[in-house]
Design an enzyme around this catalytic site. Structure first.
Site, PDB file in Angstrom:
ATOM      1  N   THR A  78       0.856  -1.194   0.000  1.00  0.00           N
ATOM      2  CA  THR A  78       0.000   0.000   0.000  1.00  0.00           C
ATOM      3  C   THR A  78       0.890   1.242   0.000  1.00  0.00           C
ATOM      4  OG1 THR A  78      -0.192   0.099   2.376  1.00  0.00           O
ATOM      5  CG2 THR A  78      -1.807  -1.256   1.270  1.00  0.00           C
ATOM      6  N   LYS A 128       3.823   1.881  -3.430  1.00  0.00           N
ATOM      7  CA  LYS A 128       3.371   1.274  -4.687  1.00  0.00           C
ATOM      8  C   LYS A 128       4.253   1.613  -5.893  1.00  0.00           C
ATOM      9  CE  LYS A 128      -1.517   0.852  -3.597  1.00  0.00           C
ATOM     10  NZ  LYS A 128      -2.848   0.948  -4.168  1.00  0.00           N
ATOM     11  N   ALA A 158     -11.094   9.393 -13.488  1.00  0.00           N
ATOM     12  CA  ALA A 158      -9.803   9.130 -14.135  1.00  0.00           C
ATOM     13  C   ALA A 158      -8.678   9.151 -13.100  1.00  0.00           C
ATOM     14  CB  ALA A 158      -9.555  10.168 -15.232  1.00  0.00           C
ATOM     15  N   GLY A 159      -8.991   8.735 -11.871  1.00  0.00           N
ATOM     16  CA  GLY A 159      -7.992   8.712 -10.790  1.00  0.00           C
ATOM     17  C   GLY A 159      -7.162   7.426 -10.838  1.00  0.00           C
ATOM     18  N   ALA A 218      -7.503   4.344  -9.386  1.00  0.00           N
ATOM     19  CA  ALA A 218      -8.203   3.086  -9.667  1.00  0.00           C
ATOM     20  C   ALA A 218      -8.670   3.056 -11.120  1.00  0.00           C
ATOM     21  CB  ALA A 218      -9.385   2.926  -8.726  1.00  0.00           C
TER      22      ALA A 218
HETATM   23  P1  ATR Z   1      -8.792   6.451  -6.379  1.00  0.00           P
HETATM   24  O1  ATR Z   1      -7.378   6.089  -6.053  1.00  0.00           O
HETATM   25  O2  ATR Z   1      -9.817   5.835  -5.486  1.00  0.00           O
HETATM   26  O3  ATR Z   1      -9.103   6.283  -7.822  1.00  0.00           O
HETATM   27  P2  ATR Z   1      -8.371   9.268  -6.794  1.00  0.00           P
HETATM   28  O4  ATR Z   1      -7.144   8.933  -7.566  1.00  0.00           O
HETATM   29  O5  ATR Z   1      -8.300  10.376  -5.778  1.00  0.00           O
HETATM   30  O6  ATR Z   1      -8.921   8.019  -6.008  1.00  0.00           O
HETATM   31  O7  ATR Z   1      -9.552   9.604  -7.851  1.00  0.00           O
HETATM   32  C1  ATR Z   1     -10.788  10.108  -7.472  1.00  0.00           C
HETATM   33  C2  ATR Z   1     -11.675  10.297  -8.714  1.00  0.00           C
HETATM   34  O8  ATR Z   1     -12.943  10.819  -8.278  1.00  0.00           O
HETATM   35  C3  ATR Z   1     -11.129  11.327  -9.711  1.00  0.00           C
HETATM   36  O9  ATR Z   1     -11.566  10.977 -11.013  1.00  0.00           O
HETATM   37  C4  ATR Z   1     -11.804  12.611  -9.232  1.00  0.00           C
HETATM   38  O10 ATR Z   1     -11.930  13.612 -10.217  1.00  0.00           O
HETATM   39  P3  ATR Z   1     -10.757  14.713 -10.436  1.00  0.00           P
HETATM   40  O11 ATR Z   1      -9.696  14.045 -11.240  1.00  0.00           O
HETATM   41  O12 ATR Z   1     -11.436  15.825 -11.138  1.00  0.00           O
HETATM   42  O13 ATR Z   1     -10.291  15.083  -9.038  1.00  0.00           O
HETATM   43  C5  ATR Z   1     -13.168  12.088  -8.884  1.00  0.00           C
HETATM   44  N1  ATR Z   1     -13.861  12.984  -7.944  1.00  0.00           N
HETATM   45  C6  ATR Z   1     -13.587  13.165  -6.630  1.00  0.00           C
HETATM   46  N2  ATR Z   1     -14.433  14.051  -6.089  1.00  0.00           N
HETATM   47  C7  ATR Z   1     -15.283  14.450  -7.081  1.00  0.00           C
HETATM   48  C8  ATR Z   1     -16.379  15.368  -7.165  1.00  0.00           C
HETATM   49  N3  ATR Z   1     -16.806  16.058  -6.102  1.00  0.00           N
HETATM   50  N4  ATR Z   1     -16.998  15.516  -8.350  1.00  0.00           N
HETATM   51  C9  ATR Z   1     -16.591  14.814  -9.461  1.00  0.00           C
HETATM   52  N5  ATR Z   1     -15.549  13.945  -9.438  1.00  0.00           N
HETATM   53  C10 ATR Z   1     -14.905  13.761  -8.278  1.00  0.00           C
END
Ligand code: ATR
Length: 270
Positions: A72, A76, A138-139, A141
Site C-alpha cells: 500500500t 506502490k 480518471a484517478g 483506480a
Molecule cells: P482512487 O485512487 O480511489 O481512484 P483518486 O485517484 O483520488 O482516487 O480519484 C478520485 C476520482 O474521483 C477522480 O476521477 C476525481 O476527479 P478529479 O480528477 O477531477 O479530481 C473524482 N472525484 C472526486 N471528487 C469528485 C467530485 N466532487 N466531483 C466529481 N468527481 C470527483
C-alpha cells in the site's frame, strides 16, 4: 484478543507493507482466508518508512520463509525499483500493489486493481468483450481499470472526469498501449453505452451528487461501481429503479485478494 491461527516453525509468512500502518486491512482479510482454506500461513502488518525500503527488501530476500506481500501507500511506485520482474498491468499503471518471491528469491510484482475489477465483472456473468464502455473518473483506480478493460477486448472506452485534462492524459496512455481499442475523452452521458462504470468517489457520502444523470439510462445497460461502502451507492439505486443491471464494488476487492493469493501460491476459490 484470542489468536485464531496456530503459528509454528513451518508457517509461511506474508506481509502487508505501509507507512503509516495502523489502518491496513489486508492481514484481517488474508488471515481468516488462510485459516478457512487450511493454509499454514500468516500475514502480518509491516511498518516500513520510505527511507528503509531498500534494506527491508534486501532482508526479505534473505528470508526463505517469507512468501510475499500486499503493498500500500507510499510504496506502490518506489518498490518497483527493487523488483526483479513487473507484470504487464503494473508496468502500464506505473505502480504495483502486490509482490511475491519466486523459488530463486526473485521479487515478482504486479497491479491487480484493474484485473480484480474485470475478473469480478466476468465472474458475475457480465460480458465486456466487444462492448462500449463509459468510465466516469480518471484517478488511480480508474487508470488501472482502463488498461484492464482495453486488455479484455472491449470495442470502445469513453472516459469522463471532472478534471478533463486527467481524462485526456489517461485516454492518451491507454490508446498508445492498446492502439486497436477506440478510446476517447467524453462527457458523463451514458447514452449509447453498454456498460457504465463509476470510479469516482461520488457515492461515498450520502450528500454526494450523482456521477451521471440516471434519467439518461435505459434498462439494457449495466451500471458498475467500485465503492464498497455503502454497498448500494445512490447511482446503483437509481440505475436499479430504471431497470438496469447493477454490479457492486465488493467483487473487485474479493477478486484482487484471489489474484494476490494466486501469486502467493494459493487458490482461494470465490
Ligand atoms: P482512487 O485512487 O480511489 O481512484 P483518486 O485517484 O483520488 O482516487 O480519484 C478520485 C476520482 O474521483 C477522480 O476521477 C476525481 O476527479 P478529479 O480528477 O477531477 O479530481 C473524482 N472525484 C472526486 N471528487 C469528485 C467530485 N466532487 N466531483 C466529481 N468527481 C470527483
Amino acid at each position: 484478543m484470542q489468536a485464531t491461527l496456530e503459528i509454528s516453525g513451518k508457517t509461511r509468512v506474508f506481509g502487508c507493507i505501509s507507512d503509516p500502518i495502523s489502518h491496513v486491512r489486508a492481514p484481517s482479510v488474508f488471515n481468516p482466508l488462510f485459516e478457512k482454506h487450511g493454509i499454514d500461513a500468516v500475514m502480518v502488518p509491516l511498518h516500513v518508512p520510505p527511507r528503509g525500503l531498500s534494506e527491508f527488501i534486501m532482508g526479505l530476500r534473505a528470508m526463505p520463509n517469507f512468501g510475499g506481500m500486499s503493498i500500500t501507500l507510499p510504496h506502490k511506485v518506489p518498490i518497483m525499483e527493487f523488483c526483479d520482474e513487473i507484470g504487464q498491468q503494473g508496468k502500464l499503471v506505473g505502480a504495483v500493489n502486490y509482490a511475491a518471491f519466486d523459488k530463486d528469491r526473485r521479487l515478482i510484482a504486479d497491479n491487480c486493481d484493474g484485473s480484480g475489477f474485470v475478473s469480478g465483472l466476468l465472474a458475475a456473468g457480465h460480458e465486456i468483450a466487444q462492448r462500449r464502455i463509459l468510465m466516469v473518473g480518471a484517478g488511480g483506480a480508474a487508470r488501472a481499470i482502463a488498461f484492464s478493460l482495453a486488455d479484455s477486448g472491449i470495442s470502445h472506452l469513453s472516459i469522463a472526469n471532472r478534471t478533463m485534462s486527467t481524462a485526456e492524459a489517461l485516454v492518451e496512455a491507454v490508446s498508445s498501449a492498446y492502439p486497436n481499442t477506440e478510446v476517447q475523452p467524453a462527457p458523463p452521458n451514458p447514452k449509447g453505452f453498454d456498460v457504465i462504470i463509476n470510479t469516482t468517489s461520488l457515492g461515498l457520502n450520502e450528500d454526494d451528487k450523482l456521477p451521471i444523470d440516471p434519467k439518461l439510462l435505459n434498462p439494457s445497460q449495466l451500471v458498475a461501481e467500485i465503492i464498497m461502502n455503502p454497498e448500494e451507492t445512490a447511482i446503483l439505486k437509481a440505475a436499479k429503479t430504471v431497470g438496469c443491471r447493477i454490479h457492486y464494488g465488493r467483487p473487485m476487492f474479493d477478486h484482487q485478494v484471489a489474484i494476490q493469493a494466486k501469486l502467493f501460491g494459493y487458490n482461494f476459490s470465490i
